[in-house]
Design a protein around this motif. Structure first.
Motif, short mmCIF file in Angstrom:
data_model
loop_
_atom_site.label_atom_id
_atom_site.label_comp_id
_atom_site.label_asym_id
_atom_site.label_seq_id
_atom_site.Cartn_x
_atom_site.Cartn_y
_atom_site.Cartn_z
N TYR A 103 0.81 -1.22 0.00
CA TYR A 103 0.00 0.00 0.00
C TYR A 103 0.84 1.27 0.00
CZ TYR A 103 -4.22 -2.71 0.28
OH TYR A 103 -5.24 -3.58 -0.03
N ASP A 105 3.44 1.58 -1.95
CA ASP A 105 3.59 1.77 -3.39
C ASP A 105 2.36 2.43 -3.99
OD1 ASP A 105 6.10 0.63 -3.49
OD2 ASP A 105 5.44 -1.29 -4.32
N GLU A 106 1.19 1.93 -3.60
CA GLU A 106 -0.06 2.47 -4.15
C GLU A 106 -0.30 3.91 -3.74
OE1 GLU A 106 -2.29 0.52 -6.28
OE2 GLU A 106 -0.29 -0.36 -6.35
N HIS A 109 2.10 6.24 -5.64
CA HIS A 109 1.71 6.39 -7.04
C HIS A 109 0.52 7.35 -7.16
CE1 HIS A 109 -0.70 5.03 -10.61
NE2 HIS A 109 0.45 5.28 -11.18
N ALA A 110 -0.47 7.18 -6.31
CA ALA A 110 -1.64 8.07 -6.35
C ALA A 110 -1.25 9.51 -6.04
CB ALA A 110 -2.70 7.58 -5.37
N ILE A 137 -6.72 5.66 -0.30
CA ILE A 137 -6.27 4.34 -0.73
C ILE A 137 -6.61 3.29 0.33
CG2 ILE A 137 -4.22 2.91 -1.12
CD1 ILE A 137 -4.93 4.48 -3.57
N SER A 160 -6.78 -5.19 -7.03
CA SER A 160 -7.04 -3.75 -6.95
C SER A 160 -5.77 -2.90 -7.08
CB SER A 160 -7.75 -3.42 -5.64
OG SER A 160 -6.89 -3.66 -4.53
N MET A 161 -4.60 -3.53 -7.08
CA MET A 161 -3.35 -2.77 -7.12
C MET A 161 -3.12 -2.15 -8.50
SD MET A 161 -1.83 -2.88 -4.19
CE MET A 161 -2.15 -3.71 -2.63
N ARG A 162 -2.63 -0.90 -8.49
CA ARG A 162 -2.36 -0.20 -9.74
C ARG A 162 -0.91 -0.35 -10.17
NH1 ARG A 162 -5.70 2.99 -6.54
NH2 ARG A 162 -7.70 3.57 -7.47
N HIS A 164 1.73 -1.92 -7.61
CA HIS A 164 2.43 -2.93 -6.83
C HIS A 164 2.32 -4.30 -7.50
CE1 HIS A 164 4.30 -4.74 -3.34
NE2 HIS A 164 3.34 -5.64 -3.33
N CYS A 171 1.01 1.51 -16.88
CA CYS A 171 0.40 2.29 -15.81
C CYS A 171 -1.04 2.61 -16.19
CB CYS A 171 1.18 3.58 -15.59
SG CYS A 171 0.39 4.76 -14.47
N TYR A 190 6.92 1.43 -9.26
CA TYR A 190 6.55 2.82 -9.44
C TYR A 190 6.38 3.11 -10.92
CZ TYR A 190 11.25 3.61 -11.19
OH TYR A 190 12.39 3.56 -11.95
#
Length: 211
Positions: A103, A105-106, A109-110, A137, A160-162, A164, A171, A190
């Motif tokens: 999380y 990582d997520e 990124h967000a 997140i 659900s990971m974008r 990770h 992306c 990333y």
């Protein structure tokens, strides 16, 4: 943790995984079995029998829960007063409780932040963006997991990971290729376009970290 609706055997059969401890409970005619497993090589699992959660040292040392009402932007900003890379700070359980490798990582990124940016150098706008993304997140993760059996949670999380564990994939925000930096015991993922102005992070032992 593996949960079943029957009492486990006293000892696990050979070849059935990395079971460290087994528990069986019976109450009001219902039975529950719990296996605690540890597949990693570090072997850090501990089991405590205590009257208060605070009697467990690792729990007593936990930082604030990021979704509790009192965790305000001002309190979060104060926690960033460290010359520590923001990825490591988010994972530091003594600073903020409950955020792991995936999380973090997520969240980064967000928030469009480099994992190697120094926490103490973030601007007010970056700090506010990181705070909002952190909470959103985690809330999304909780909502996604509601109604799923314990054994389904890991796969549900991965879906659900974008970024990770999406190394080499596109992306979902910009279409750039998701990259990875590997460490001795873990890895981070990333998006260069979203997080590092298009720069590729080299191996940790040879690169200068992006700020």
């Amino acid at each position: 943790m593996r949960i079943s609706d029957k009492l486990p055997e006293p000892t696990p059969p050979r070849g059935k995984g990395y079971v460290a401890a087994r528990f069986g409970f019976e109450r009001d005619g219902e039975t529950t079995g719990i296996d605690l497993t540890e597949a990693g090589t570090w072997k850090r699992l501990s089991v405590f029998i205590v009257r208060r959660l605070e009697d467990v040292p690792a729990i007593a040392d936990l930082g604030p829960e990021p979704l509790e009402p009192g965790f305000t932007l001002e309190k979060f900003r104060a926690l960033l007063n460290h010359r520590q890379q923001v990825k490591g700070l988010l994972r530091n359980q003594k600073i903020i409780a409950g955020i792991g490798n995936a999380y973090s990582d997520e969240i980064l990124h967000a928030a469009k932040l480099s994992p190697f940016a120094l926490a103490s150098t973030l601007t007010d706008d970056e700090t506010a963006r990181l705070y909002e993304c952190l909470r959103s997140i985690l809330m999304e993760a909780i909502e996604d997991d509601l109604g799923h059996a314990p054994e389904e949670l890991k796969d549900e999380k991965r879906r659900s990971m974008r970024v990770h564990r999406r190394t080499g994939e596109a992306c979902p925000v910009c279409g750039d290729t998701i990259r990875e930096v590997t460490f001795s015991d873990s890895a981070l993922q990333y998006c260069p376009t979203c997080q590092t102005d298009g720069k590729i992070l080299a191996d940790r032992t040879t690169s200068k970290f992006l700020k």
